[in-house]
Design an enzyme around this catalytic site. Structure first.
Site, PDB file in Angstrom:
ATOM      1  N   SER A 189       4.392  -7.572   7.489  1.00  0.00           N
ATOM      2  CA  SER A 189       3.505  -6.287   7.319  1.00  0.00           C
ATOM      3  C   SER A 189       1.964  -6.691   7.717  1.00  0.00           C
ATOM      4  CB  SER A 189       3.921  -5.124   6.682  1.00  0.00           C
ATOM      5  OG  SER A 189       4.489  -5.544   5.619  1.00  0.00           O
ATOM      6  N   ALA A 222       2.485  -3.909  -2.603  1.00  0.00           N
ATOM      7  CA  ALA A 222       3.332  -4.999  -2.973  1.00  0.00           C
ATOM      8  C   ALA A 222       4.287  -5.397  -1.634  1.00  0.00           C
ATOM      9  CB  ALA A 222       4.291  -4.626  -3.981  1.00  0.00           C
ATOM     10  N   PRO A 223       4.598  -6.709  -1.468  1.00  0.00           N
ATOM     11  CA  PRO A 223       4.195  -7.798  -2.154  1.00  0.00           C
ATOM     12  C   PRO A 223       3.051  -8.147  -1.656  1.00  0.00           C
ATOM     13  CG  PRO A 223       5.485  -8.401  -0.303  1.00  0.00           C
ATOM     14  CD  PRO A 223       5.543  -7.040  -0.390  1.00  0.00           C
ATOM     15  N   GLY A 224       2.162  -7.838  -0.968  1.00  0.00           N
ATOM     16  CA  GLY A 224       0.876  -8.271  -0.544  1.00  0.00           C
ATOM     17  C   GLY A 224       0.350  -8.517   0.775  1.00  0.00           C
ATOM     18  N   GLY A 225       1.151  -8.251   1.710  1.00  0.00           N
ATOM     19  CA  GLY A 225       0.651  -8.514   3.029  1.00  0.00           C
ATOM     20  C   GLY A 225      -0.662  -7.928   3.796  1.00  0.00           C
ATOM     21  N   ASP A 241       0.426  -0.468  -6.856  1.00  0.00           N
ATOM     22  CA  ASP A 241       1.852  -0.705  -6.596  1.00  0.00           C
ATOM     23  C   ASP A 241       2.513  -0.615  -7.840  1.00  0.00           C
ATOM     24  OD1 ASP A 241       4.734  -1.147  -5.402  1.00  0.00           O
ATOM     25  OD2 ASP A 241       3.480  -1.244  -3.431  1.00  0.00           O
ATOM     26  N   ASP A 261       0.486   5.475  -9.497  1.00  0.00           N
ATOM     27  CA  ASP A 261       0.915   6.269  -8.214  1.00  0.00           C
ATOM     28  C   ASP A 261       0.005   6.192  -7.353  1.00  0.00           C
ATOM     29  OD1 ASP A 261       1.906   8.000  -6.511  1.00  0.00           O
ATOM     30  OD2 ASP A 261       2.554   9.439  -7.771  1.00  0.00           O
ATOM     31  N   ASP A 277       0.031   1.910   3.027  1.00  0.00           N
ATOM     32  CA  ASP A 277       1.181   1.532   3.688  1.00  0.00           C
ATOM     33  C   ASP A 277       2.420   2.107   2.912  1.00  0.00           C
ATOM     34  OD1 ASP A 277       2.895   0.394   5.839  1.00  0.00           O
ATOM     35  OD2 ASP A 277       3.058  -1.522   4.772  1.00  0.00           O
ATOM     36  N   LYS A 306       4.765   7.499   8.152  1.00  0.00           N
ATOM     37  CA  LYS A 306       5.976   6.599   8.569  1.00  0.00           C
ATOM     38  C   LYS A 306       6.665   8.124   9.401  1.00  0.00           C
ATOM     39  CE  LYS A 306       5.035   3.225   6.177  1.00  0.00           C
ATOM     40  NZ  LYS A 306       5.002   1.930   6.680  1.00  0.00           N
TER      41      LYS A 306
HETATM   42  C1  LIG Z   1       6.016  -0.786   3.053  1.00  0.00           C
HETATM   43  S1  LIG Z   1       5.863  -1.397   1.449  1.00  0.00           S
HETATM   44  C2  LIG Z   1       4.087  -2.211   1.498  1.00  0.00           C
HETATM   45  C3  LIG Z   1       4.007  -3.626   2.069  1.00  0.00           C
HETATM   46  C4  LIG Z   1       2.819  -4.153   2.112  1.00  0.00           C
HETATM   47  N1  LIG Z   1       1.762  -3.453   2.790  1.00  0.00           N
HETATM   48  C5  LIG Z   1       2.602  -5.612   2.464  1.00  0.00           C
HETATM   49  O1  LIG Z   1       2.044  -5.856   3.545  1.00  0.00           O
HETATM   50  O2  LIG Z   1       3.379  -6.474   1.771  1.00  0.00           O
HETATM   51  C6  LIG Z   1       5.501  -0.220   0.550  1.00  0.00           C
HETATM   52  C7  LIG Z   1       5.207  -0.314  -0.780  1.00  0.00           C
HETATM   53  O3  LIG Z   1       4.528   1.033  -1.405  1.00  0.00           O
HETATM   54  C8  LIG Z   1       5.195   1.128  -2.660  1.00  0.00           C
HETATM   55  N2  LIG Z   1       5.130   2.729  -3.022  1.00  0.00           N
HETATM   56  C9  LIG Z   1       5.987   3.564  -2.574  1.00  0.00           C
HETATM   57  N3  LIG Z   1       5.392   4.914  -3.063  1.00  0.00           N
HETATM   58  C10 LIG Z   1       4.479   4.370  -3.842  1.00  0.00           C
HETATM   59  C11 LIG Z   1       3.713   5.413  -4.725  1.00  0.00           C
HETATM   60  N4  LIG Z   1       3.874   6.767  -4.720  1.00  0.00           N
HETATM   61  N5  LIG Z   1       2.659   4.653  -5.332  1.00  0.00           N
HETATM   62  C12 LIG Z   1       2.437   3.484  -5.281  1.00  0.00           C
HETATM   63  N6  LIG Z   1       3.090   2.652  -4.489  1.00  0.00           N
HETATM   64  C13 LIG Z   1       4.289   3.046  -3.928  1.00  0.00           C
HETATM   65  C14 LIG Z   1       6.650   0.413  -2.644  1.00  0.00           C
HETATM   66  O4  LIG Z   1       6.608   0.008  -3.844  1.00  0.00           O
HETATM   67  C15 LIG Z   1       6.299  -0.665  -1.824  1.00  0.00           C
HETATM   68  O5  LIG Z   1       5.811  -1.967  -2.533  1.00  0.00           O
END
Ligand SMILES: C[S@@+](CC[C@H](N)C(=O)[O-])C[C@H]1O[C@@H](n2cnc3c(N)ncnc32)[C@H](O)[C@@H]1O
Length: 355
Positions: A189, A222-225, A241, A261, A277, A306
């Protein structure tokens, strides 16, 4: 009826209905009416205008940058059948009605079948361009602010021939910026955020708006893209995250990990950029992004919405309406852009800031 009675609109395969709803709305806003013909999964659709001259008016009066699901557009006529033995002459025969053009691009549907035309398209564009320069239809030195002759190739003998405006269309063939996946990035991502910058922030403003040493918050990091992209630009990032962040990124010394959160997180001090994201309800994310910009917690925000399985266009309209209402209540002028990026899947990416 003039030759130019259609708009050809490219989109992500499977989003033809969303692109159809969008062009129908956008055209109605400027008094242009017509109907769409499409097959789901083909990666493009046709908008047939009722009134002669309206297809050309559409690409003049509608700002391409406001289109979300449409990746590229051109004005054209019926699909042309050209003779395999001499395609170029057949095309030259219909160029008499065309306005002056600066260059030629050949494109094809961004589908498994469509991509098989990539090599043919490239070679054909080069041969056609040479011939059209010889015949003086194309100038030897193209300007950057005129029309571009566009061929949309379905097969070696079937193609739409039309044109678009260089300054009011996608600046990359097929509407897809060519980006290379960086090997050290922790997730695919990462390219979404880089592509978003290409669409939403003019390159000559990157050094001020994505400046070295500036600050960012990455919600759902996470993971950090996405954090990787920010770190690459020497920015200082708070990554929010509950999940684990990539260890190399943490070792950069530019990242603080907050296990909180995303929807409750408030930065200690305003940051330059907020990115998000998180996978959650789009209206919830739209409201949260509006909060960040209205409260002055960030100067600009880039966030993904989304989309649900059904009524996806309606959901996008609902989200943009929510943002519009929030800013109207505050009496603040804002700028919102949105695009379904090449690297997006069931989602769109938005950019929000004050003006
Ligand atoms: C699609 S992934 C993100 C990928 C990230 N942008 C990357 O490039 O690696 C969505 C992330 O949102 C986190 N997440 C979902 N709901 C959340 C919340 N309410 N607060 C914080 N993180 C949340 C999930 O743990 C997940 O790691």
């Amino acid at each position: 009826m003039t030759y130019f009675n259609r708009l050809l609109l490219q989109c992500r395969s499977g989003f033809e209905k969303e692109a159809a709803a969008e062009i129908t709305d956008q055209c109605a806003n400027v008094g242009i009416y017509g109907y769409c013909t499409l097959n789901e999964g083909e990666g493009y659709l046709i908008f047939n205008v009722q009134q002669s001259g309206d297809a050309e008016r559409a690409i003049r009066d509608i700002s391409f940058s406001e289109l979300i699901f449409i990746r590229q557009w051109l004005v054209c006529g019926d699909c042309q059948t050209v003779a395999k033995e001499d395609r170029i002459s057949d095309i030259q025969n219909i160029l008499g009605d065309f306005p002056p053009c600066e260059e030629v691009w050949t494109e094809y549907p961004d589908t498994t079948d469509g991509r098989e035309m990539a090599t043919f398209s490239r070679k054909f564009a080069s041969a056609l361009s040479q011939k059209l320069k010889q015949s003086a239809f194309l100038p030897k030195k193209p300007r950057r602010s005129g029309n571009r002759l566009m061929l949309f190739v379905l097969s070696g003998c079937q193609m739409y021939v039309g044109y678009t405006q260089q300054k009011n269309s996608a600046p990359w063939p097929l509407g897809v910026p060519r980006l290379k996946f960086p090997k050290s990035a922790p997730s695919r991502s990462t390219l979404k955020l880089e592509e978003a910058w290409h669409w939403f922030i003019p390159k000559d403003e990157w050094d001020t708006r994505l400046a070295h040493g500036s600050t960012a918050v990455d919600l759902g990091a996470a993971p950090g893209g996405w954090t990787w992209q920010l770190v690459k630009r020497s920015m200082f990032v708070t990554a929010v995250d509950n999940g684990p962040m990539n260890e190399d990124l943490m070792a950069s010394g530019q990242v603080t990990h907050a296990t909180e959160d995303a929807y409750r997180f408030v930065p200690d001090a305003p940051v330059n950029l907020m990115v998000c994201d998180v996978v959650d309800k789009p209206v919830k994310t739209a409201n949260m992004a509006a909060d960040w910009v209205i409260q002055g917690w960030c100067q600009e925000a880039i966030f993904n919405l989304k989309l649900p399985m059904k009524q996806r266009y309606q959901e996008v309209v609902a989200c943009t309406n929510v943002i519009a209402e929030r800013f109207m209540q505050e009496g603040i002028a804002y700028e919102l852009s949105a695009k379904q990026l090449y690297h997006d899947r069931e989602e769109i990416t938005c950019h929000l800031r004050l003006i």
